[in-house]
Scaffold this motif. Structure first.
Motif, PDB file in Angstrom:
ATOM      1  N   MET A  17       0.782  -1.084  -0.333  1.00 22.84           N
ATOM      2  CA  MET A  17       0.112  -0.051   0.296  1.00 22.84           C
ATOM      3  C   MET A  17       0.931   1.121   0.378  1.00 22.84           C
ATOM      4  O   MET A  17       0.488   2.245  -0.416  1.00 22.84           O
ATOM      5  N   GLY A  18       1.901   1.468   0.998  1.00 25.31           N
ATOM      6  CA  GLY A  18       3.010   2.625   0.981  1.00 25.31           C
ATOM      7  C   GLY A  18       3.336   2.967  -1.117  1.00 25.31           C
ATOM      8  O   GLY A  18       3.494   3.924  -1.087  1.00 25.31           O
ATOM      9  N   PHE A  19       3.866   1.637  -1.059  1.00 24.16           N
ATOM     10  CA  PHE A  19       4.300   1.952  -2.567  1.00 24.16           C
ATOM     11  C   PHE A  19       3.669   2.381  -3.494  1.00 24.16           C
ATOM     12  O   PHE A  19       4.162   3.410  -4.039  1.00 24.16           O
ATOM     13  N   ARG A  20       2.361   1.805  -3.874  1.00 23.19           N
ATOM     14  CA  ARG A  20       1.153   2.180  -4.568  1.00 23.19           C
ATOM     15  C   ARG A  20       0.985   3.323  -4.138  1.00 23.19           C
ATOM     16  O   ARG A  20       0.953   4.237  -5.217  1.00 23.19           O
ATOM     17  N   THR A  21       1.385   4.268  -2.613  1.00 18.27           N
ATOM     18  CA  THR A  21       0.197   5.940  -2.641  1.00 18.27           C
ATOM     19  C   THR A  21       2.125   6.354  -3.308  1.00 18.27           C
ATOM     20  O   THR A  21       1.692   7.286  -4.101  1.00 18.27           O
ATOM     21  N   ALA A 113      18.289  -9.623 -12.298  1.00 15.09           N
ATOM     22  CA  ALA A 113      17.611  -7.980 -11.261  1.00 15.09           C
ATOM     23  C   ALA A 113      18.555  -6.879 -12.029  1.00 15.09           C
ATOM     24  O   ALA A 113      19.654  -6.860 -12.587  1.00 15.09           O
ATOM     25  N   SER A 114      17.536  -5.935 -12.507  1.00 10.17           N
ATOM     26  CA  SER A 114      18.272  -4.067 -12.881  1.00 10.17           C
ATOM     27  C   SER A 114      18.387  -3.558 -12.139  1.00 10.17           C
ATOM     28  O   SER A 114      19.027  -2.454 -12.222  1.00 10.17           O
ATOM     29  N   GLY A 115      18.128  -4.203 -10.302  1.00  9.15           N
ATOM     30  CA  GLY A 115      18.565  -3.164 -10.101  1.00  9.15           C
ATOM     31  C   GLY A 115      18.131  -3.460  -8.404  1.00  9.15           C
ATOM     32  O   GLY A 115      17.320  -4.340  -8.233  1.00  9.15           O
ATOM     33  N   PHE A 116      18.676  -2.820  -7.487  1.00 11.32           N
ATOM     34  CA  PHE A 116      18.491  -3.356  -5.683  1.00 11.32           C
ATOM     35  C   PHE A 116      18.280  -1.958  -4.520  1.00 11.32           C
ATOM     36  O   PHE A 116      19.504  -0.499  -4.976  1.00 11.32           O
ATOM     37  N   LEU A 117      17.380  -2.083  -4.503  1.00 15.82           N
ATOM     38  CA  LEU A 117      17.105  -0.939  -3.350  1.00 15.82           C
ATOM     39  C   LEU A 117      16.089  -0.873  -2.280  1.00 15.82           C
ATOM     40  O   LEU A 117      16.097  -1.591  -1.604  1.00 15.82           O
ATOM     41  N   GLU A 124      11.498   9.706  -3.613  1.00 17.97           N
ATOM     42  CA  GLU A 124      11.912  10.124  -5.072  1.00 17.97           C
ATOM     43  C   GLU A 124      13.146   9.279  -4.989  1.00 17.97           C
ATOM     44  O   GLU A 124      12.840   9.397  -5.995  1.00 17.97           O
ATOM     45  N   LYS A 125      13.445   8.482  -4.211  1.00 17.81           N
ATOM     46  CA  LYS A 125      14.331   7.066  -5.166  1.00 17.81           C
ATOM     47  C   LYS A 125      14.030   6.226  -5.393  1.00 17.81           C
ATOM     48  O   LYS A 125      14.424   5.580  -6.684  1.00 17.81           O
ATOM     49  N   LEU A 126      12.584   5.511  -4.712  1.00 17.74           N
ATOM     50  CA  LEU A 126      12.247   4.402  -5.477  1.00 17.74           C
ATOM     51  C   LEU A 126      11.554   5.293  -7.175  1.00 17.74           C
ATOM     52  O   LEU A 126      11.671   4.647  -7.595  1.00 17.74           O
ATOM     53  N   VAL A 127      10.447   6.133  -6.929  1.00 23.22           N
ATOM     54  CA  VAL A 127      10.784   6.975  -8.674  1.00 23.22           C
ATOM     55  C   VAL A 127      11.581   7.031  -9.005  1.00 23.22           C
ATOM     56  O   VAL A 127      11.273   6.056 -10.447  1.00 23.22           O
ATOM     57  N   ASP A 128      13.029   7.099  -8.833  1.00 19.67           N
ATOM     58  CA  ASP A 128      13.147   7.333  -9.418  1.00 19.67           C
ATOM     59  C   ASP A 128      14.408   6.133 -10.274  1.00 19.67           C
ATOM     60  O   ASP A 128      15.089   5.774 -11.361  1.00 19.67           O
TER      61      ASP A 128
END
Length: 235
Positions: A17-21, A113-117, A124-128
């Motif tokens: 839910m948090g990621f979706r928001t 995987a193409s990324g690791f976060l 902002e980093k998630l969106v980027d």
């Protein structure tokens, strides 16, 4: 402009839910589905054809690493069926985890995987990160790049000859590979080489195709393993 289609995979409802928001507050990003484990993620990815899969690591049943491996394998198999000899297209996988552990990092990269976060990254980093992966690039944060380089160089045998596939690269493609190893984005490559970004993307695709590499992350590893780049290269 077509919205970036995202599939969220996590066994915690509140996390999804948090990621979706966060993601749906950004114009141009659409969350098209959710999954609670790796097995469901594979089914939903096939059904919904997302551009990016945000994948948790530790989940009951099939974990995120195995799910990533299977999604990437299906993407590659589909590319072979539909357009033999072309680069694979399909969902890029962004692994999201609370665990800052090298074994997870390298297992995720080895799985394709193409990324690791880390989940404590800023919105902002998630969106980027989603935008980077959707564009066909790989997320190379400085700390991740450093750890990848350290492993690649520590495992390289000094006397081992360079991979013969390097000889298939043109002079320009070899230059692109060297710059990729230094973490250059497409925009930075274009500025440094005095080329348009579309031309740069073509060069990057040809480098990956000729070397049989999944993405830019693996190009960095390949470059350091084969002495194309060495730690301490000029930035």
């Amino acid at each position: 402009m077509t919205a970036i289609r995202v599939l969220l995979v996590d066994d915690h409802d509140l996390v999804r839910m948090g990621f979706r928001t966060i993601l749906e507050s950004e114009p141009g990003i659409e969350v098209v589905g959710e999954a609670r484990d790796g097995a469901e993620a594979i089914l939903r990815a096939a059904e919904l054809a997302p551009d990016v899969v945000c994948m948790d690591v530790q989940m009951p049943g099939m974990d995120g690493l195995e799910a990533t491996r299977r999604i990437v394998a299906e993407r590659s198999a589909r590319a072979v069926r539909d357009a033999p000899g072309s680069a694979a297209t399909g969902p890029g996988v962004l692994v999201l985890t609370t665990f800052d552990r090298d074994d997870y990092l390298f297992a995720a990269l080895d799985a394709g995987a193409s990324g690791f976060l880390l989940k404590n990254a800023s919105p902002e980093k998630l969106v980027d990160a989603v935008q980077v992966v959707a564009a066909g690039d790989a997320l190379l944060a400085p700390d991740v790049t450093r750890r990848v380089i350290e492993r690649a160089t520590s495992e390289r045998e000094a006397a081992r000859p360079a991979d013969a596939r390097l000889h298939d690269l043109t002079e320009r493609e070899a230059e692109v590979l060297r710059l990729l190893a230094r973490g250059r984005s497409n925009a930075e490559l274009a500025a440094e080489l005095w080329l348009g970004e579309a031309t740069v993307k073509t060069h990057v695709s040809k480098v990956l195709l000729k070397l049989g590499l999944r993405d830019r992350v693996h190009a960095v590893v390949f470059a350091y393993e084969n002495g194309v780049a060495v730690p301490g290269d000029a930035a």
